[in-house]
Write an enzyme that holds these catalytic residues in place. Sequence first.
Site, short mmCIF file in Angstrom:
data_model
loop_
_atom_site.label_atom_id
_atom_site.label_comp_id
_atom_site.label_asym_id
_atom_site.label_seq_id
_atom_site.Cartn_x
_atom_site.Cartn_y
_atom_site.Cartn_z
N GLY A 132 0.84 -1.20 0.00
CA GLY A 132 0.00 0.00 0.00
C GLY A 132 0.86 1.24 0.00
O GLY A 132 2.04 1.20 -0.36
N CYS B 199 -9.82 -1.07 -4.16
CA CYS B 199 -9.25 -0.61 -5.44
C CYS B 199 -9.90 -1.37 -6.59
O CYS B 199 -9.74 -2.59 -6.72
CB CYS B 199 -7.75 -0.87 -5.44
SG CYS B 199 -6.99 -0.61 -7.06
N TYR C 52 -6.65 -5.15 -13.58
CA TYR C 52 -5.29 -5.48 -14.02
C TYR C 52 -4.40 -6.08 -12.94
O TYR C 52 -3.63 -7.00 -13.22
CB TYR C 52 -4.63 -4.20 -14.54
CG TYR C 52 -3.15 -4.31 -14.81
CD1 TYR C 52 -2.67 -4.89 -15.98
CD2 TYR C 52 -2.23 -3.84 -13.88
CE1 TYR C 52 -1.30 -4.99 -16.21
CE2 TYR C 52 -0.86 -3.93 -14.11
CZ TYR C 52 -0.40 -4.51 -15.27
OH TYR C 52 0.94 -4.61 -15.50
N SER D 62 -2.59 -9.81 -19.61
CA SER D 62 -3.64 -9.21 -18.80
C SER D 62 -4.90 -8.89 -19.60
O SER D 62 -5.99 -8.84 -19.03
CB SER D 62 -3.11 -7.96 -18.10
OG SER D 62 -2.51 -7.10 -19.04
N ASP E 160 -6.19 -3.96 -21.18
CA ASP E 160 -6.86 -3.62 -19.92
C ASP E 160 -6.88 -2.12 -19.62
O ASP E 160 -7.79 -1.63 -18.98
CB ASP E 160 -6.23 -4.38 -18.75
CG ASP E 160 -4.75 -4.19 -18.70
OD1 ASP E 160 -4.31 -3.13 -18.24
OD2 ASP E 160 -4.02 -5.09 -19.16
N CYS F 36 -2.56 7.71 -8.84
CA CYS F 36 -2.97 6.97 -7.64
C CYS F 36 -2.06 7.34 -6.49
O CYS F 36 -0.84 7.36 -6.66
CB CYS F 36 -2.89 5.47 -7.92
SG CYS F 36 -3.23 4.47 -6.45
S1 SF4 Z 1 -6.64 5.40 -7.60
FE1 SF4 Z 1 -5.30 3.69 -6.98
S2 SF4 Z 1 -6.50 2.63 -5.41
FE2 SF4 Z 1 -7.93 3.92 -6.51
S3 SF4 Z 1 -8.75 2.62 -8.17
FE3 SF4 Z 1 -7.02 3.70 -9.03
S4 SF4 Z 1 -5.27 2.29 -8.74
FE4 SF4 Z 1 -6.91 1.64 -7.36
#
Ligand code: SF4
Length: 491
Positions: free
Chosen positions: A122, A272, A278, A319, A382, A418
């Site tokens: 994380g 998530c 993916y 994928s 994907d 993200c």
């Molecule tokens: S921002 Fe990060 S945690 Fe949220 S859906 Fe996208 S990859 Fe997943």
Amino acid sequence: MNAASSDDFDLADQGPQDECGVFGVWAPGEEVAKLTYFGLYALQHRGQESAGIAASNGKQILIYRDMGLVSQVFDESDLDTLPGHIAVGHTRYSTTGVSSWENAQPTLGPTPFGTVALAHNGNLTNFADLQEMADEKAAARDETVKAATQKPARTRSGRDSSNDTSLVTELLASSAAENLTAAARELMPRLDGAFSLVFMDEHTLYAARDRHGVRPLALGRLERGWVVASETAALDIVGASFVREIEPGELIAIDEDGLRSHRWAEPEQARCVFEYVYLARPDSVLNGKTVHAARSEMGRQLAREYPVDADLVIATPESGTPAAVGYAEESGIPFGQGLMKNAYVGRTFIQPSQTLRQLGIRLKLNPLKENIAGRRLVVVDDSIVRGNTQRALVRMLREAGAKEIHIRISSPPVKWPCFYGIDFATRAELIANGLNTDEICQSLGADSLGYISLDGMIAATQQREAELCTACFSGDYPITVPDTAAAERGC
Ligand code: SF4
């Protein structure tokens, strides 16, 4: 945007990168280091930079970690040096902290309750605040030492790596709580962001998940023990039966007295959604839904939303394959092999020579010309992040004689970075940030381009929208992102 050649293809452009896989086992009488090795092997897709295992025999914890793939880091004799009945393991792709041996996990730290070995999947969003908290605690401790010994204070904490995992270890170590369980219950509510943690002292295995449940974490049962792992596929591979997920906001402790569960926060679920698209293995199950089934349904939905007359559906392997099969099923267009993948080339530490680099994408994907020449192709992938891979792919398929190329993407345009553990780079680098779908299609050199809708993707996961994070598609961040971090990524 200028058209780019396949020379622009970058081996490091591997699409979105997850940052870690975690695994833990408590099983007296079992070879726990070997179980952990095979668990990490099953989680290799979640991180390829470094791998590590810590094991305890009840008296001491030994650790072995290094840069590289699980199979490169460990051999049989290394595993033999890790005896015991508890182990935690980790595969890493760095998000916070640079890629270096110091940042390989599990981290190890002395605490008043014994040694703690900790592995994390994380990204903590309040890293700076936590750093300050650790420094304040270290300064207070140094003052105490100075007053007691009349020796100069050491100042600041002795942290020797830049990742958020070593910070969590340090904060556990500096707790005034009476035991590690109490220290963890006290610390968890102060951690913001995404974390699935697996850790242990000499006697007890722990696992904890953030209150949003952003990253997965599953609990399994062995005949003689317990296993926790980032994904259920890793439970299958070591012969453990799936029991349940570690709940968002839950801490579990496992030792000779059995399994104890502690709720340290009420769940505010924001799983998530990209795990379904993916990140996770297709043979894993996330909150009751098999990832493969979700991806196949995304492909079927994509066919309903963006039909096209074509001769063959092909996937960007691996994928894109379940969604491509789903697209073929729904559209009635045959599915076939169009691209052969060399699965390991992007994960080598040997940089290709200039001559090889000019072959670009062919180091990773090679077209099957007899299936492609003269055909109208639907190419299912994907996601598109920067677009470099898809642009090189279109060029390669044209060179192989494709008559038409229709790209279909089983997730909506990625427009936002993200902050919860996936490396999507900055907003400026995301192709969908500055261009609309027609412009992206033109930039890639395709005949048409279709992205699944946000609603269509969510429906395919069979999860409630309110319980998912969709921020990289929607910009709707479920966990507050500090202004400085947002500014750094162009938000
Ligand atoms: S921002 Fe990060 S945690 Fe949220 S859906 Fe996208 S990859 Fe997943």
